[in-house]
Every structure is written in C-alpha cells, then in structure tokens.
Design an enzyme around this catalytic site. Structure first.
Site, short mmCIF file in Angstrom:
data_model
loop_
_atom_site.label_atom_id
_atom_site.label_comp_id
_atom_site.label_asym_id
_atom_site.label_seq_id
_atom_site.Cartn_x
_atom_site.Cartn_y
_atom_site.Cartn_z
N HIS A 1 27.90 44.57 34.34
CA HIS A 1 27.65 45.31 35.58
C HIS A 1 26.15 45.46 35.79
O HIS A 1 25.38 45.38 34.84
CB HIS A 1 28.34 46.67 35.60
CG HIS A 1 27.97 47.57 34.46
ND1 HIS A 1 28.41 47.37 33.17
CD2 HIS A 1 27.21 48.69 34.42
CE1 HIS A 1 27.94 48.32 32.37
NE2 HIS A 1 27.19 49.13 33.12
N HIS B 1 23.24 47.94 37.60
CA HIS B 1 22.93 49.23 38.20
C HIS B 1 21.91 49.01 39.31
O HIS B 1 20.91 48.32 39.12
CB HIS B 1 22.29 50.17 37.17
CG HIS B 1 23.20 50.55 36.05
ND1 HIS B 1 23.91 51.73 36.05
CD2 HIS B 1 23.50 49.92 34.89
CE1 HIS B 1 24.61 51.81 34.94
NE2 HIS B 1 24.38 50.72 34.21
#
Length: 135
Positions: free
Chosen positions: A99, A101
């Site tokens: 992922h 940010h």
C-alpha cells in the site's frame, strides 16, 4: 489471502471511505491518519510488498498516486504531500499488503516524516557501487 484486512477492504468486503476505485485499485481514507486527508492506495490483488508487485502495477500505482494528490491538494488546500511506501517491519510496514500512503502536508503541521542525515563514507560508497549490478 483470506485473513488480510487490506484485501478485504480493497475488494469491498469491509466498508471504507473510498475516494477512488477501478479494476486494480481502491483508494481509501486512512482510519488512523497522520494528517487530515491521509489516504491509502490498495491494490485489489494481494502482494506483500513492493518486491512482489509486478512492474506494470507499480507504475500504475505511482500514476494513480499523482492523480489523487493532484486533486486532493486542491480539495484540502494543503502545501505539499508525502508519498510513503514501507517494505518490511524494519521499514515500518505493519500491514503486509502493498500500500502507498498519501499524506497531505501543511506548513508547521508537525506530522514528521524525517531522519537525521548521515554521511556517505568512501568505504560505504565503494562497497555499494562494487556490489550493485543494475547498471
């Protein structure tokens, strides 16, 4: 992976504040934001980290990051953005599903993503350059 929370969120099995979704990604607002508007780019397929992510998908993730922060900069009237991606627990990764940010920044917000600069020694430089094979 059956027990991966980010897989479940990315596939819509767990509700989220979704900013964007396509066939490959879901972008959500982080439930524990560093700053207002902190978002996460989650691929719908499971990859533990950047090392496992196919090159084409990695490229599309960065293009998507650019699109999201370009719009969110106006939405939030922020001064800048951090795009952060951690690989491995030593690097701060806590959920082992790739992922990114996207962290909006305002001058003086004290959200702190920093380190104390060290020094590139001649020995370190020589060791790294002599072992690095991608040229």
């Amino acid at each position: 992976m059956n027990d991966c929370i980010f897989c479940k969120i990315a596939k819509g099995e767990i509700p989220s504040a979704t900013l964007y979704e396509d066939e490959e990604f879901r972008v959500i607002l982080d439930q524990g934001p560093a700053t207002k508007g902190h978002a996460l780019i989650l691929p719908k397929a499971h990859y533990q980290n950047l090392y496992e992510l196919p090159d084409e998908l990695a490229g599309r993730a960065m293009i998507l990051a650019k699109k999201i922060i370009t719009e969110m900069k106006d939405v939030l009237d922020c001064d800048g953005y951090n795009v952060v991606q951690n690989n491995g627990s030593a690097a701060g990764q806590t959920v082992f599903h790739f992922h990114m940010h996207l962290i909006p920044r305002k001058e003086g917000d004290k959200a702190g993503i920093s380190w104390t600069p060290g020094t590139l020694t001649p020995e370190d430089k020589e060791e790294i350059l002599s072992k690095f094979s991608l040229k």
